[in-house]
Design a protein around this motif. Structure first.
Motif, PDB file in Angstrom:
ATOM      1  N   LYS B   6       0.632  -1.612  -0.106  1.00 51.27           N
ATOM      2  CA  LYS B   6      -0.369  -0.274   0.236  1.00 51.27           C
ATOM      3  C   LYS B   6       0.725   1.153   0.022  1.00 51.27           C
ATOM      4  N   ILE B   7       2.290   1.006   0.560  1.00 50.82           N
ATOM      5  CA  ILE B   7       2.649   2.550   0.632  1.00 50.82           C
ATOM      6  C   ILE B   7       3.099   2.527  -1.131  1.00 50.82           C
ATOM      7  N   VAL B   8       3.642   1.937  -1.710  1.00 52.43           N
ATOM      8  CA  VAL B   8       4.427   2.097  -3.115  1.00 52.43           C
ATOM      9  C   VAL B   8       2.908   2.564  -4.063  1.00 52.43           C
ATOM     10  N   LYS B   9       1.913   2.082  -3.435  1.00 47.41           N
ATOM     11  CA  LYS B   9       1.008   1.978  -4.443  1.00 47.41           C
ATOM     12  C   LYS B   9       0.226   3.818  -4.162  1.00 47.41           C
ATOM     13  N   THR B  10       0.601   4.359  -2.210  1.00 47.75           N
ATOM     14  CA  THR B  10       0.001   5.422  -2.226  1.00 47.75           C
ATOM     15  C   THR B  10       0.942   6.588  -3.024  1.00 47.75           C
ATOM     16  N   THR B  11       1.786   6.006  -2.538  1.00 48.36           N
ATOM     17  CA  THR B  11       3.384   6.885  -3.764  1.00 48.36           C
ATOM     18  C   THR B  11       3.156   7.487  -4.882  1.00 48.36           C
ATOM     19  N   ALA B  12       2.702   6.068  -5.713  1.00 42.08           N
ATOM     20  CA  ALA B  12       2.912   5.978  -7.352  1.00 42.08           C
ATOM     21  C   ALA B  12       1.491   7.163  -7.514  1.00 42.08           C
ATOM     22  N   ASN B  13      -0.021   6.718  -6.611  1.00 42.51           N
ATOM     23  CA  ASN B  13      -1.019   7.484  -6.529  1.00 42.51           C
ATOM     24  C   ASN B  13      -0.419   9.114  -6.592  1.00 42.51           C
ATOM     25  N   ILE B  14       0.255  10.014  -5.404  1.00 42.95           N
ATOM     26  CA  ILE B  14       0.273  10.900  -5.487  1.00 42.95           C
ATOM     27  C   ILE B  14       1.794  11.543  -6.590  1.00 42.95           C
ATOM     28  N   LEU B  15       2.720  10.535  -7.179  1.00 40.87           N
ATOM     29  CA  LEU B  15       3.621  11.057  -8.020  1.00 40.87           C
ATOM     30  C   LEU B  15       2.411  11.457  -9.460  1.00 40.87           C
ATOM     31  N   PHE B  16       1.739   9.969  -9.818  1.00 32.03           N
ATOM     32  CA  PHE B  16       1.811  10.046 -10.996  1.00 32.03           C
ATOM     33  C   PHE B  16       0.918  11.024 -12.011  1.00 32.03           C
ATOM     34  N   PRO B  17       0.393  11.920 -11.181  1.00 37.09           N
ATOM     35  CA  PRO B  17      -0.603  13.461 -12.051  1.00 37.09           C
ATOM     36  C   PRO B  17       0.733  14.474 -12.721  1.00 37.09           C
ATOM     37  N   PHE B  18       1.818  14.466 -11.214  1.00 37.68           N
ATOM     38  CA  PHE B  18       2.755  15.409 -11.154  1.00 37.68           C
ATOM     39  C   PHE B  18       3.718  14.943 -12.631  1.00 37.68           C
ATOM     40  N   THR B  19       4.092  13.298 -13.180  1.00 39.81           N
ATOM     41  CA  THR B  19       4.585  12.835 -13.876  1.00 39.81           C
ATOM     42  C   THR B  19       3.775  13.109 -15.291  1.00 39.81           C
ATOM     43  N   MET B  20       2.287  12.836 -15.781  1.00 41.64           N
ATOM     44  CA  MET B  20       1.709  13.176 -16.754  1.00 41.64           C
ATOM     45  C   MET B  20       1.992  14.650 -16.694  1.00 41.64           C
ATOM     46  N   ILE B  21       1.411  15.270 -15.539  1.00 41.97           N
ATOM     47  CA  ILE B  21       1.814  17.101 -15.685  1.00 41.97           C
ATOM     48  C   ILE B  21       2.998  17.462 -16.658  1.00 41.97           C
ATOM     49  N   PHE B  22       3.881  16.964 -16.026  1.00 45.54           N
ATOM     50  CA  PHE B  22       5.256  18.170 -16.762  1.00 45.54           C
ATOM     51  C   PHE B  22       5.404  17.052 -17.868  1.00 45.54           C
ATOM     52  N   GLY B  23       5.114  15.909 -18.119  1.00 48.92           N
ATOM     53  CA  GLY B  23       5.321  14.945 -19.064  1.00 48.92           C
ATOM     54  C   GLY B  23       4.722  15.977 -20.632  1.00 48.92           C
ATOM     55  N   LEU B  24       3.563  15.879 -20.469  1.00 47.22           N
ATOM     56  CA  LEU B  24       2.602  16.354 -21.588  1.00 47.22           C
ATOM     57  C   LEU B  24       2.976  18.148 -21.037  1.00 47.22           C
ATOM     58  N   TYR B  25       3.280  18.670 -20.483  1.00 53.51           N
ATOM     59  CA  TYR B  25       4.593  20.416 -20.584  1.00 53.51           C
ATOM     60  C   TYR B  25       5.567  20.280 -21.467  1.00 53.51           C
ATOM     61  N   VAL B  26       6.717  19.049 -21.192  1.00 55.92           N
ATOM     62  CA  VAL B  26       7.584  19.727 -22.058  1.00 55.92           C
ATOM     63  C   VAL B  26       6.989  19.178 -22.909  1.00 55.92           C
ATOM     64  N   ILE B  27       5.762  18.506 -23.709  1.00 49.61           N
ATOM     65  CA  ILE B  27       5.855  17.323 -25.200  1.00 49.61           C
ATOM     66  C   ILE B  27       5.454  19.348 -25.756  1.00 49.61           C
TER      67      ILE B  27
END
Lengths: 90, 157
Positions: B6-27
């Motif tokens: 659950k710890i890894v899942k929660t961390t992934a839940n928090i990090l996933f949207p920021f990674t998406m936003i950063f990647g789409l911003y770079v594109i």
């Protein structure tokens, strides 16, 4: 064991000599030998491509054909991975 | 690949949207800031790989169809080629930048020298960045998913 150490030292020495020569023959920083193309792109990129980012203007405009090759490389990489990692159904 | 704690899942839940936003911003800002379609696509796929590691491969296989990823990869490649041929049509050069300086979509010409970045510049470069971004996202995600599929026992695709 002795022979391996001597051979290693010999190879290291040869490589070090080549690196020394390349360091001695290197261009001074900020002074490339052939700079006509760089100067042209730096001067004209904002007028010709309308882009602030010179690197992107080179990658997608001046050298767009090269980027097409890169995209093809990505496609062939995906194809190769699919070929190697696919599971054969019996 | 099985799911993690659950710890890894929660961390992934928090990090996933920021990674998406950063990647789409770079594109999206490939014609203004460092990066572009290739780099931004790799960032987006790293976020997807984070989900794959945290939730396990079968969770992802239930939600992602490989046919759709293949369609996206083809769509990106076709868009890229189409823009290149439109350059051939409108400016007589393959990969010609026919939108630059035209005053229409992405057609503003920036002042020469060091100026403030304007998003509405670059001609076809933002469109090409977008096409390449879609292509890289689909292609790299297919690579990651197929490698995960090879190590799992579940049927997919």
């Amino acid at each position: 064991m002795e022979k391996r150490i001597i051979a290693g030292a010999l190879v290291l020495g040869i490589v070090a000599v080549f690196f020394l020569f390349s360091v001695l023959l290197i261009h001074p920083f900020g002074d490339p030998g052939q700079a006509q193309m760089d100067d042209y792109i730096i001067t004209h990129t904002q007028n010709e491509t309308g882009t602030q980012n010179g690197v992107t203007s080179v990658v997608f405009d001046y050298r767009g054909f090269d980027t097409l090759g890169e995209a093809t490389i990505l496609f062939s990489a995906v194809t190769g991975v699919l070929l190697i990692f696919r599971r054969v159904r019996h | 690949m099985s799911e993690m704690t659950k710890i890894v899942k929660t961390t992934a839940n928090i990090l996933f949207p920021f990674t998406m936003i950063f990647g789409l911003y770079v594109i999206a800002h490939g014609h203004l800031t460092p990066g572009g379609g290739f780099q931004g696509g790799a960032i987006v796929v790293s976020g997807c790989a984070l989900l794959l590691v945290a939730y396990g491969s079968s969770w992802v296989f239930d939600r992602i169809k490989d046919k759709r990823l293949a369609a996206f990869e083809s769509l990106g490649a076709i868009g890229f080629i189409t823009i290149a041929f439109l350059g051939l049509m409108f400016s007589a050069v393959f990969f010609g930048n026919f939108l630059a300086g035209s005053g229409s979509l992405f057609g503003t010409t920036p002042a020469t020298g060091s100026t403030l970045a304007d998003f509405n510049t670059g001609g076809v470069l933002p469109l090409m960045n977008f096409a390449v971004g879609v292509k890289v996202i689909a292609g790299l995600f297919v690579i990651v998913l197929v490698m995960a599929y090879a190590s799992s026992t579940k049927e997919w695709g």
